[in-house]
Design a protein around this motif. Structure first.
Motif, PDB file in Angstrom:
ATOM      1  N   LEU A   1     -22.159  24.099   7.328  1.00 36.25           N
ATOM      2  CA  LEU A   1     -21.869  23.680   6.885  1.00 36.25           C
ATOM      3  C   LEU A   1     -21.643  22.403   7.340  1.00 36.25           C
ATOM      4  N   GLY A   2     -21.890  21.352   8.095  1.00 36.26           N
ATOM      5  CA  GLY A   2     -21.778  20.765   7.939  1.00 36.26           C
ATOM      6  C   GLY A   2     -23.165  19.453   7.802  1.00 36.26           C
ATOM      7  N   ASN A   3     -24.008  20.460   8.425  1.00 35.46           N
ATOM      8  CA  ASN A   3     -25.359  20.305   7.998  1.00 35.46           C
ATOM      9  C   ASN A   3     -25.608  20.185   6.670  1.00 35.46           C
TER      10      ASN A   3
ATOM     11  N   ILE B   1     -26.790  16.972   4.854  1.00 34.64           N
ATOM     12  CA  ILE B   1     -28.821  17.146   3.614  1.00 34.64           C
ATOM     13  C   ILE B   1     -28.189  16.443   2.445  1.00 34.64           C
ATOM     14  N   LEU B   2     -27.137  16.933   1.733  1.00 36.63           N
ATOM     15  CA  LEU B   2     -27.234  16.623   0.489  1.00 36.63           C
ATOM     16  C   LEU B   2     -26.238  14.602   0.088  1.00 36.63           C
ATOM     17  N   PHE B   3     -25.612  14.177   1.152  1.00 40.05           N
ATOM     18  CA  PHE B   3     -25.119  12.968   0.952  1.00 40.05           C
ATOM     19  C   PHE B   3     -26.035  11.957   1.807  1.00 40.05           C
ATOM     20  N   CYS B   4     -26.816  12.265   2.668  1.00 36.37           N
ATOM     21  CA  CYS B   4     -27.619  11.691   3.313  1.00 36.37           C
ATOM     22  C   CYS B   4     -28.571  10.362   2.560  1.00 36.37           C
ATOM     23  N   PRO B   5     -29.205  10.994   1.591  1.00 35.56           N
ATOM     24  CA  PRO B   5     -30.079  10.096   0.505  1.00 35.56           C
ATOM     25  C   PRO B   5     -29.178   8.772   0.014  1.00 35.56           C
TER      26      PRO B   5
ATOM     27  N   LEU C   1     -29.476   7.696   9.669  1.00 40.76           N
ATOM     28  CA  LEU C   1     -28.042   8.501  10.781  1.00 40.76           C
ATOM     29  C   LEU C   1     -26.861   8.822  10.699  1.00 40.76           C
ATOM     30  N   TYR C   2     -26.486   7.311   9.694  1.00 43.69           N
ATOM     31  CA  TYR C   2     -24.718   7.643   9.139  1.00 43.69           C
ATOM     32  C   TYR C   2     -24.293   8.918   8.504  1.00 43.69           C
ATOM     33  N   GLY C   3     -25.779   8.617   7.151  1.00 42.26           N
ATOM     34  CA  GLY C   3     -25.297   9.774   5.798  1.00 42.26           C
ATOM     35  C   GLY C   3     -25.593  11.293   6.995  1.00 42.26           C
ATOM     36  N   PHE C   4     -26.153  12.125   7.879  1.00 37.52           N
ATOM     37  CA  PHE C   4     -26.236  12.793   8.251  1.00 37.52           C
ATOM     38  C   PHE C   4     -25.336  13.209   8.885  1.00 37.52           C
ATOM     39  N   LEU C   5     -25.443  12.379   9.770  1.00 44.14           N
ATOM     40  CA  LEU C   5     -24.126  13.373  10.794  1.00 44.14           C
ATOM     41  C   LEU C   5     -22.698  12.156  10.671  1.00 44.14           C
ATOM     42  N   SER C   6     -21.902  11.715   9.685  1.00 53.98           N
ATOM     43  CA  SER C   6     -20.895  11.793   9.710  1.00 53.98           C
ATOM     44  C   SER C   6     -20.609  12.500   9.047  1.00 53.98           C
ATOM     45  N   PRO C   7     -20.688  13.471   8.278  1.00 55.35           N
ATOM     46  CA  PRO C   7     -20.117  14.656   7.929  1.00 55.35           C
ATOM     47  C   PRO C   7     -19.946  16.122   8.295  1.00 55.35           C
ATOM     48  N   ILE C   8     -21.063  15.666   9.569  1.00 56.53           N
ATOM     49  CA  ILE C   8     -21.011  17.047  10.666  1.00 56.53           C
ATOM     50  C   ILE C   8     -19.893  16.425  11.527  1.00 56.53           C
TER      51      ILE C   8
ATOM     52  N   ASP D   1     -13.817  16.825   3.941  1.00 56.88           N
ATOM     53  CA  ASP D   1     -14.153  16.106   4.606  1.00 56.88           C
ATOM     54  C   ASP D   1     -15.485  15.639   4.556  1.00 56.88           C
ATOM     55  N   GLY D   2     -15.085  14.469   4.909  1.00 60.18           N
ATOM     56  CA  GLY D   2     -16.891  13.914   5.069  1.00 60.18           C
ATOM     57  C   GLY D   2     -17.716  13.473   3.659  1.00 60.18           C
ATOM     58  N   THR D   3     -17.740  13.391   2.485  1.00 65.08           N
ATOM     59  CA  THR D   3     -18.060  13.780   1.507  1.00 65.08           C
ATOM     60  C   THR D   3     -17.223  12.079   1.092  1.00 65.08           C
ATOM     61  N   TRP D   4     -16.401  11.740   0.412  1.00 65.39           N
ATOM     62  CA  TRP D   4     -16.040  11.324  -0.273  1.00 65.39           C
ATOM     63  C   TRP D   4     -15.599   9.661   0.970  1.00 65.39           C
ATOM     64  N   SER D   5     -15.034   9.789   1.803  1.00 66.13           N
ATOM     65  CA  SER D   5     -14.908   9.424   3.507  1.00 66.13           C
ATOM     66  C   SER D   5     -16.040   8.914   4.016  1.00 66.13           C
ATOM     67  N   THR D   6     -17.259   9.508   3.273  1.00 68.24           N
ATOM     68  CA  THR D   6     -18.705   8.394   4.675  1.00 68.24           C
ATOM     69  C   THR D   6     -19.327   7.542   2.789  1.00 68.24           C
ATOM     70  N   ILE D   7     -18.995   7.856   2.108  1.00 69.38           N
ATOM     71  CA  ILE D   7     -19.206   7.057   0.741  1.00 69.38           C
ATOM     72  C   ILE D   7     -18.260   6.290   0.693  1.00 69.38           C
ATOM     73  N   GLN D   8     -17.322   6.197   1.118  1.00 66.22           N
ATOM     74  CA  GLN D   8     -16.539   4.754   1.606  1.00 66.22           C
ATOM     75  C   GLN D   8     -16.827   4.450   2.758  1.00 66.22           C
ATOM     76  N   GLY D   9     -17.241   5.043   3.488  1.00 64.72           N
ATOM     77  CA  GLY D   9     -17.847   4.442   5.243  1.00 64.72           C
ATOM     78  C   GLY D   9     -18.753   3.377   4.970  1.00 64.72           C
ATOM     79  N   SER D  10     -19.353   3.730   4.055  1.00 61.45           N
ATOM     80  CA  SER D  10     -21.340   2.861   3.427  1.00 61.45           C
ATOM     81  C   SER D  10     -21.151   1.936   2.884  1.00 61.45           C
ATOM     82  N   PHE D  11     -20.623   1.680   1.955  1.00 59.45           N
ATOM     83  CA  PHE D  11     -19.571   0.977   1.678  1.00 59.45           C
ATOM     84  C   PHE D  11     -18.508  -0.697   2.472  1.00 59.45           C
ATOM     85  N   THR D  12     -18.275  -0.121   3.426  1.00 53.27           N
ATOM     86  CA  THR D  12     -17.908  -0.421   4.209  1.00 53.27           C
ATOM     87  C   THR D  12     -18.521  -1.479   5.192  1.00 53.27           C
ATOM     88  N   VAL D  13     -19.803  -0.705   5.554  1.00 52.87           N
ATOM     89  CA  VAL D  13     -21.101  -1.352   6.709  1.00 52.87           C
ATOM     90  C   VAL D  13     -21.345  -2.530   5.660  1.00 52.87           C
TER      91      VAL D  13
END
Length: 365
Positions: free
Chosen positions: A27-29, A33-37, A105-112, A133-145
């Protein structure tokens, strides 16, 4: 002989947890894969726009700060003016490539990681959090980066340049470079790179099989004794993955040694410049091989010995062949040989005579 019930219970818990672990990993993979691009696109576009947009400011302000710096001498300023274009031109390229790699790396590992964290202790509605978990929080984290990269590229950079310009001279001295020793330093740095890189590579390749089997031995020992990473049942799959991927860790260690040998050998130029002696640079090249060899022996618990000589490459520092596990501070001789108190006993004792008053009545008159 029947094994103890604790072992059977641990094996049963591991077997029951294994499908659960595989499901969370899949599930994490899938989420990765979906959110990494999308995450990679956000970080790459944001950081690239910042680095390219601020590049003219970085170029002009760096030259201006170096020119106005009081702690830098005229000859050093001239050399910096000649050498600064190379890193300034490469900076946007490095920023863009780093953003692409970091975004992947961040887009693939953060959801896992978020998927496994969703089933931790104290979590409620675990099924929902496993998918969310790991969907919207990862998007917010990318803007934080991207926002943090903006702060570093603008505010932190300007603050560093202001400190460089505003630093006052200490005792009327400024940083200057000695051109007389610069050619020898360059030759020593190139020579150190040419010698240390192949030699350290050979040393690392020679010790890599020992590192491979030594690591496997320790991991299997922890597996049998349920120690270290195998202490908790939830960590057993990760520890088993460590056993499988341990050869990759050995390959990474060898590659890290090869990369570090470049800087380790090039440091000979710094030694030549600091000590004003080309001979000390040659001595450092030989000593660096011994230092690396003994450091590797300490890491792998091998005998503390090296076949390479270790000559002295500093004027005021004497190198000794001691293990890094040993204490580097020796006890002075006064601690090893405590002072004796016999001499003080032999000294004659001074006898004090009491004070006698001839007429005590005069003291109260």
């Amino acid at each position: 002989m029947e094994p103890p019930r604790g072992v059977l219970a641990s094996i049963w818990n591991f077997v029951c947890f294994l499908p659960y672990f595989v499901g969370l990993l899949l599930l994490g993979n899938i989420k990765g894969i979906l959110f990494c691009p999308l995450i990679c696109l956000i970080i790459t576009i944001g950081n690239s726009a910042i680095s390219l947009g601020l590049w003219p400011i970085h170029f002009f302000w760096t030259y201006y700060s170096v020119l106005r710096a009081k702690r830098i001498g005229p000859v050093l300023k001239l050399i910096l003016f000649i050498c600064l274009p190379a890193p300034l031109i490469l900076w946007p390229v490095v920023a863009i490539v780093g953003s692409v790699v970091g975004g992947i790396l961040y887009g693939f590992l953060s959801p896992i990681f978020a998927t496994f964290d969703a089933v931790g202790e104290g979590k409620t509605n675990e099924i929902f959090h496993c998918f969310y978990d790991g969907t919207w929080s990862t998007i917010q984290g990318s803007f934080t980066v991207v926002r943090d990269f903006m702060d570093v590229s603008l505010h932190s950079y300007l603050s560093i340049m202001d400190d460089l310009r505003q630093q006052e001279l200490e005792d009327g001295k400024y940083y200057e470079i000695r051109l007389l020793h610069l050619p020898g330093a360059v030759v020593a740095g190139v020579l150190g790179f040419m010698i240390d890189m192949p030699m350290i590579t050979l040393i690392a390749l020679y010790k890599s099989p020992y590192m491979l089997f030594r690591g496997w031995h320790r991991l299997f020992q922890d597996l049998i004794g349920r120690e270290g990473p195998f202490l908790e049942t939830i960590c057993v799959p990760f520890a088993g993955l460590a056993i499988i991927l341990w050869p990759l860790a050995v390959v990474g260690a060898v590659m890290g040694s090869v990369v570090s040998s470049i800087f380790l050998g090039a440091y000979a130029g710094v030694v030549v410049y600091q000590e004003s002696s080309f001979w000390f640079g040659i001595c450092y090249i030989l000593a660096s091989l011994s230092l690396y060899d003994e450091y590797g022996n300490d890491i792998l618990d091998m005998p503390d010995w090296s076949c390479f000589p270790r000559p002295r490459y500093r004027r005021n520092i004497v190198l000794s062949r001691t293990s890094s596990r040993a204490s580097g501070i020796s006890r002075p001789g006064s601690f090893r040989n405590p002072p004796s108190r016999v001499g003080s006993v032999k000294n004659p004792i001074i006898e004090l005579k009491p004070l006698e008053l001839q007429n005590p009545d005069l003291c109260f008159s």
